[in-house]
Design an enzyme around this catalytic site. Structure first.
Site, short mmCIF file in Angstrom:
data_model
loop_
_atom_site.label_atom_id
_atom_site.label_comp_id
_atom_site.label_asym_id
_atom_site.label_seq_id
_atom_site.Cartn_x
_atom_site.Cartn_y
_atom_site.Cartn_z
N HIS A 1 0.82 -1.21 0.00
CA HIS A 1 0.00 0.00 0.00
C HIS A 1 0.86 1.27 0.00
CE1 HIS A 1 -4.16 -1.53 0.64
NE2 HIS A 1 -3.54 -2.60 1.13
N ASP B 1 -7.75 -1.91 -1.19
CA ASP B 1 -8.63 -2.83 -0.47
C ASP B 1 -10.07 -2.42 -0.79
OD1 ASP B 1 -6.39 -3.97 0.70
OD2 ASP B 1 -6.54 -2.79 2.54
N GLU C 1 -6.23 -12.45 1.13
CA GLU C 1 -7.26 -11.46 1.51
C GLU C 1 -8.13 -11.19 0.28
OE1 GLU C 1 -4.54 -8.85 4.66
OE2 GLU C 1 -4.73 -8.16 2.61
C1 LIG Z 1 -3.59 -4.86 6.81
C2 LIG Z 1 -4.27 -5.34 5.55
N1 LIG Z 1 -5.40 -4.52 5.26
C3 LIG Z 1 -3.29 -5.31 4.40
O1 LIG Z 1 -3.23 -4.33 3.68
N2 LIG Z 1 -2.50 -6.38 4.22
C4 LIG Z 1 -1.49 -6.41 3.16
C5 LIG Z 1 -0.93 -7.79 3.01
C6 LIG Z 1 -0.39 -5.42 3.43
O2 LIG Z 1 -0.14 -5.01 4.58
O3 LIG Z 1 0.30 -5.08 2.44
ZN LIG Z 2 -4.58 -4.34 1.33
#
Ligand SMILES: C[C@@H](N)C(=O)N[C@H](C)C(=O)O
Ligand SMILES: [Zn+2]
Length: 197
Positions: free
Chosen positions: A100, A107, A164
């Protein structure tokens, strides 16, 4: 490293902007802490252009995206990692400096015309195997909706993340620079950021 243009775009400014429920700007997230001072969904301009195409395609079916999170400063990624040291669910900054953090991860879930979320396998940030894309625990309706989201995102250049159902990375995400510019600076219109070395 010298500051350079960060090329992040506010997703609220694109055509057919997605709904937003930026959970890390509230305490309603897995940390129980408010991690952003206020909501803001920013993404690389290439990613924003792809989201615009996704939105156009979904609108034809009376659907749209709702964004839970987009760009995330590296310092926030570090706070998350400090809490959940499981690389399936939180990126380890020491290993990949985050997904991110590059403005290339998003997301999302699907909503109908009224903004109601379609049934999906779990709630956001449910860090269990039920959130995995290969889970056998999903109902047919959850599977159908998740696969629909996956198909439209893939068509426009995103890679579904295996652990996810809500997370998608833009192709070649590792090639984009990780950043630590704050959501406040972005909202204030700061146009440059120092890439994380
Ligand atoms: C914390 C969760 N929403 C998320 O973004 N997970 C991915 C794997 C990340 O932290 O890059
Ligand atoms: Zn994410």
């Amino acid at each position: 490293t010298e500051p350079m243009p960060h090329l992040l775009v506010n997703l609220a400014t694109i055509d057919r902007p997605p709904l937003e429920e930026i959970r890390y700007a509230t305490t309603n997230n897995f940390t129980g802490r408010q991690l952003y001072p206020f909501p803001g969904a920013y993404a690389r301009h290439e990613v924003a252009a792809a989201i615009e195409k996704v939105q156009k395609e979904l609108a034809a079916e009376g659907l749209g995206l709702k964004v839970y999170d987009a760009y995330r400063p590296l310092s926030v990624q570090q706070r998350m990692w400090d809490l959940i040291q499981d690389e399936r669910y939180v990126s380890n900054p020491a290993k990949n400096k985050g997904r991110h953090t590059r403005g290339t991860a998003i997301d999302v879930t699907l909503v109908d015309k009224l903004g109601n979320e379609l049934p999906m396998p779990t709630t956001f940030d449910d860090f269990t195997t039920r959130a995995h894309r290969d889970s056998k625990e999903w109902t047919p309706e959850q599977r159908k909706n998740s696969l629909l989201l996956e198909a439209v995102m893939k068509k426009h250049g995103f890679i579904p993340y295996p652990y996810e159902w809500w997370h998608f990375d833009f192709a070649d995400w590792e090639k984009y620079p990780p950043l630590d510019i704050s959501i406040k600076d972005l909202a204030d219109g700061v146009k440059v950021a120092t890439p994380v070395p």
